[in-house]
Motif scaffolding. Structure first.
Motif, PDB file in Angstrom:
ATOM      1  N   PHE A 257       0.857  -1.191   0.000  1.00  0.00           N
ATOM      2  CA  PHE A 257       0.000   0.000   0.000  1.00  0.00           C
ATOM      3  C   PHE A 257       0.888   1.233   0.000  1.00  0.00           C
ATOM      4  N   ALA A 258       0.456   2.265  -0.719  1.00  0.00           N
ATOM      5  CA  ALA A 258       1.249   3.494  -0.802  1.00  0.00           C
ATOM      6  C   ALA A 258       0.370   4.728  -0.635  1.00  0.00           C
ATOM      7  N   ILE A 259       0.930   5.721   0.051  1.00  0.00           N
ATOM      8  CA  ILE A 259       0.384   7.069   0.018  1.00  0.00           C
ATOM      9  C   ILE A 259       1.049   7.745  -1.171  1.00  0.00           C
ATOM     10  N   LEU A 260       0.274   8.157  -2.159  1.00  0.00           N
ATOM     11  CA  LEU A 260       0.822   8.723  -3.378  1.00  0.00           C
ATOM     12  C   LEU A 260       0.465  10.207  -3.449  1.00  0.00           C
ATOM     13  N   VAL A 261       1.491  11.045  -3.385  1.00  0.00           N
ATOM     14  CA  VAL A 261       1.301  12.494  -3.313  1.00  0.00           C
ATOM     15  C   VAL A 261       1.702  13.132  -4.638  1.00  0.00           C
ATOM     16  N   PRO A 262       0.750  13.657  -5.417  1.00  0.00           N
ATOM     17  CA  PRO A 262       1.104  14.340  -6.658  1.00  0.00           C
ATOM     18  C   PRO A 262       1.720  15.719  -6.357  1.00  0.00           C
ATOM     19  N   VAL A 263       2.779  16.038  -7.091  1.00  0.00           N
ATOM     20  CA  VAL A 263       3.494  17.294  -6.876  1.00  0.00           C
ATOM     21  C   VAL A 263       3.695  17.984  -8.222  1.00  0.00           C
ATOM     22  N   VAL A 264       3.353  19.258  -8.300  1.00  0.00           N
ATOM     23  CA  VAL A 264       3.639  20.067  -9.486  1.00  0.00           C
ATOM     24  C   VAL A 264       4.856  20.916  -9.172  1.00  0.00           C
ATOM     25  N   ASN A 265       5.905  20.807  -9.997  1.00  0.00           N
ATOM     26  CA  ASN A 265       7.206  21.366  -9.614  1.00  0.00           C
ATOM     27  C   ASN A 265       7.169  22.849  -9.275  1.00  0.00           C
ATOM     28  N   HIS A 266       6.417  23.658 -10.026  1.00  0.00           N
ATOM     29  CA  HIS A 266       6.420  25.096  -9.745  1.00  0.00           C
ATOM     30  C   HIS A 266       5.448  25.481  -8.626  1.00  0.00           C
ATOM     31  N   LYS A 267       4.733  24.466  -8.078  1.00  0.00           N
ATOM     32  CA  LYS A 267       3.829  24.748  -6.961  1.00  0.00           C
ATOM     33  C   LYS A 267       4.051  23.772  -5.803  1.00  0.00           C
ATOM     34  N   TYR A 268       5.249  23.219  -5.729  1.00  0.00           N
ATOM     35  CA  TYR A 268       5.481  22.222  -4.683  1.00  0.00           C
ATOM     36  C   TYR A 268       5.462  22.837  -3.289  1.00  0.00           C
ATOM     37  N   HIS A 269       5.539  24.174  -3.214  1.00  0.00           N
ATOM     38  CA  HIS A 269       5.428  24.829  -1.899  1.00  0.00           C
ATOM     39  C   HIS A 269       4.076  24.529  -1.246  1.00  0.00           C
ATOM     40  N   LEU A 270       3.053  24.222  -2.065  1.00  0.00           N
ATOM     41  CA  LEU A 270       1.751  23.865  -1.503  1.00  0.00           C
ATOM     42  C   LEU A 270       1.823  22.538  -0.763  1.00  0.00           C
ATOM     43  N   ASN A 271       2.588  21.593  -1.314  1.00  0.00           N
ATOM     44  CA  ASN A 271       2.805  20.322  -0.623  1.00  0.00           C
ATOM     45  C   ASN A 271       3.608  20.528   0.651  1.00  0.00           C
ATOM     46  N   ILE A 272       4.620  21.401   0.581  1.00  0.00           N
ATOM     47  CA  ILE A 272       5.442  21.695   1.758  1.00  0.00           C
ATOM     48  C   ILE A 272       4.575  22.239   2.888  1.00  0.00           C
ATOM     49  N   GLN A 273       3.735  23.215   2.562  1.00  0.00           N
ATOM     50  CA  GLN A 273       2.852  23.812   3.571  1.00  0.00           C
ATOM     51  C   GLN A 273       1.916  22.779   4.169  1.00  0.00           C
ATOM     52  N   SER A 274       1.369  21.922   3.311  1.00  0.00           N
ATOM     53  CA  SER A 274       0.433  20.901   3.785  1.00  0.00           C
ATOM     54  C   SER A 274       1.115  19.913   4.721  1.00  0.00           C
ATOM     55  N   MET A 275       2.292  19.427   4.351  1.00  0.00           N
ATOM     56  CA  MET A 275       2.965  18.407   5.163  1.00  0.00           C
ATOM     57  C   MET A 275       3.482  18.961   6.475  1.00  0.00           C
ATOM     58  N   ARG A 276       3.820  20.223   6.507  1.00  0.00           N
ATOM     59  CA  ARG A 276       4.234  20.836   7.777  1.00  0.00           C
ATOM     60  C   ARG A 276       3.088  20.858   8.781  1.00  0.00           C
ATOM     61  N   ALA A 277       1.869  20.803   8.267  1.00  0.00           N
ATOM     62  CA  ALA A 277       0.696  20.818   9.147  1.00  0.00           C
ATOM     63  C   ALA A 277       0.198  19.413   9.486  1.00  0.00           C
ATOM     64  N   TRP A 278       0.858  18.379   8.953  1.00  0.00           N
ATOM     65  CA  TRP A 278       0.430  17.015   9.262  1.00  0.00           C
ATOM     66  C   TRP A 278       0.546  16.746  10.754  1.00  0.00           C
ATOM     67  N   PRO A 279      -0.509  16.220  11.375  1.00  0.00           N
ATOM     68  CA  PRO A 279      -0.377  15.759  12.767  1.00  0.00           C
ATOM     69  C   PRO A 279       0.415  14.450  12.794  1.00  0.00           C
ATOM     70  N   LYS A 280       0.629  13.938  13.980  1.00  0.00           N
ATOM     71  CA  LYS A 280       1.345  12.675  14.137  1.00  0.00           C
ATOM     72  C   LYS A 280       0.686  11.603  13.287  1.00  0.00           C
ATOM     73  N   ALA A 281       1.503  10.903  12.461  1.00  0.00           N
ATOM     74  CA  ALA A 281       0.940   9.965  11.489  1.00  0.00           C
ATOM     75  C   ALA A 281       0.693   8.575  12.052  1.00  0.00           C
ATOM     76  N   CYS A 282       1.530   8.133  12.974  1.00  0.00           N
ATOM     77  CA  CYS A 282       1.384   6.762  13.452  1.00  0.00           C
ATOM     78  C   CYS A 282       1.797   6.647  14.912  1.00  0.00           C
ATOM     79  N   HIS A 283       1.345   5.575  15.536  1.00  0.00           N
ATOM     80  CA  HIS A 283       1.656   5.320  16.929  1.00  0.00           C
ATOM     81  C   HIS A 283       2.924   4.481  16.999  1.00  0.00           C
TER      82      HIS A 283
END
Length: 312
Positions: free
Chosen positions: A48-74
């Motif tokens: 199983f995979a978490i697949l994150v699409p990234v657009v090179n000139h807008k990858y800052h949107l992914n950066i912002q989103s992942m910085r806000a990720w809460p704890k992913a696993c126990h």
């Protein structure tokens, strides 16, 4: 004489029992070693995979989103060696740039969350310039991801766009244990719009959009899914203005009224495997309202009006 014979027999029995005891202990020890090797075994290959699409000139949107990720696993107990994280980028030709991109993306999620994944990698679609428009880019990236995931042995993947935000702690555990391992016989599990502003969004013919599942969803890569998405890709060539998720709804609800037998067959075969699921709350077109989330919500697909479309 009898005592001597009895004593001799007792000693023989004692030796015999001792040999049996030693043999049993050795057998148990061997079994324990073999069992431990079986448990440890070779490294497990994630299916199983978490697949994150990234657009090179807008990858800052992914950066912002992942910085806000809460704890992913126990403590990575549930998901260790079971889930891979894959970033899929539209175009990236420079090897050095690839390392830089991957490094920044990985750093954004934090050290604790990095440990939750078996492997972290980056796939380059290498789209030509003429395809860098919406929805063509989105469609090519999705179909490329589906094909790559299938050929790399993933049984399912979660298409996690930059505006999909986890809203609970241990969200990766929850997704894998409560949804991925629990759900069977599906081609796509996701969300429908849950807000009143949806009707005001200019997304095309409203009657086939009202119950379509958004593309940020969980996908199976099993044979039924291959058949459906091969057909979706084929139909898409004649409808370049529609993204793959809208095309599925189009096939199920629009074409059957026009007497297209192939699309009707798709509807009959796959409609029951194309399902809504509470793990994803679709909040496109309005502000987030945590009080409105169903109990089983793990992710919120958020504000299209404020973030815009990732591929545009």
């Amino acid at each position: 004489m009898r005592r001597t014979t009895r004593s001799s027999n007792n000693k023989k029995d004692s030796k015999r029992y001792r040999k049996v005891e030693i043999y049993l202990l050795a057998l148990c020890s061997t079994a324990a070693v073999l069992w431990s090797v079986k448990l440890a075994g070779p490294p497990r290959r994630a299916t199983f995979a978490i697949l994150v699409p990234v657009v090179n000139h807008k990858y800052h949107l992914n950066i912002q989103s992942m910085r806000a990720w809460p704890k992913a696993c126990h403590g990575s107990y549930y998901v260790k060696n079971r889930v891979d994280l894959v970033f899929q980028i539209n175009t990236l030709n420079d090897t050095i740039a690839k390392d830089v991109f991957l490094g920044e993306l990985v750093a954004a999620m934090g050290a604790a969350n990095r440990k939750c994944f078996n492997t972290i990698s980056l796939w380059n679609v290498n789209l030509p310039a003429q395809d860098e428009v919406y929805p063509r880019a989105a469609n090519k990236m999705f179909h490329s991801a589906f094909s790559d995931a299938r050929h790399r042995g993933y049984e399912a993947f979660f298409w996690m766009e930059h505006d999909v935000q986890p809203v609970v702690k241990n969200w990766l555990d929850r997704l894998y244990v409560d949804v991925v391992r629990h759900e069977v016989d599906y081609v796509m599990l996701g969300s429908i719009p849950q807000n009143k502003k949806w009707a005001s969004l200019n997304l095309g013919s409203p009657h086939f959009y009202m119950d379509h599942i958004n593309g940020a969803a969980l996908y199976s890569t099993q044979p039924d899914s291959i058949e459906l998405f091969d057909y979706v890709e084929k139909v898409g060539k004649n409808h370049p203005n529609l993204a793959w998720d809208a095309l599925i709804s189009f096939i199920f609800h629009e074409w059957m009224t026009h007497g297209n037998r192939a699309s009707w067959d798709m509807k009959v075969k796959f409609a029951s495997k194309y399902r809504y699921h509470e793990f994803m709350y679709n909040n496109l077109g309005s502000d987030w309202r945590p009080s409105e989330y169903p109990k089983g919500t793990i992710f919120v697909h958020g504000n299209a009006q404020s973030t815009g479309n990732q591929y545009m």
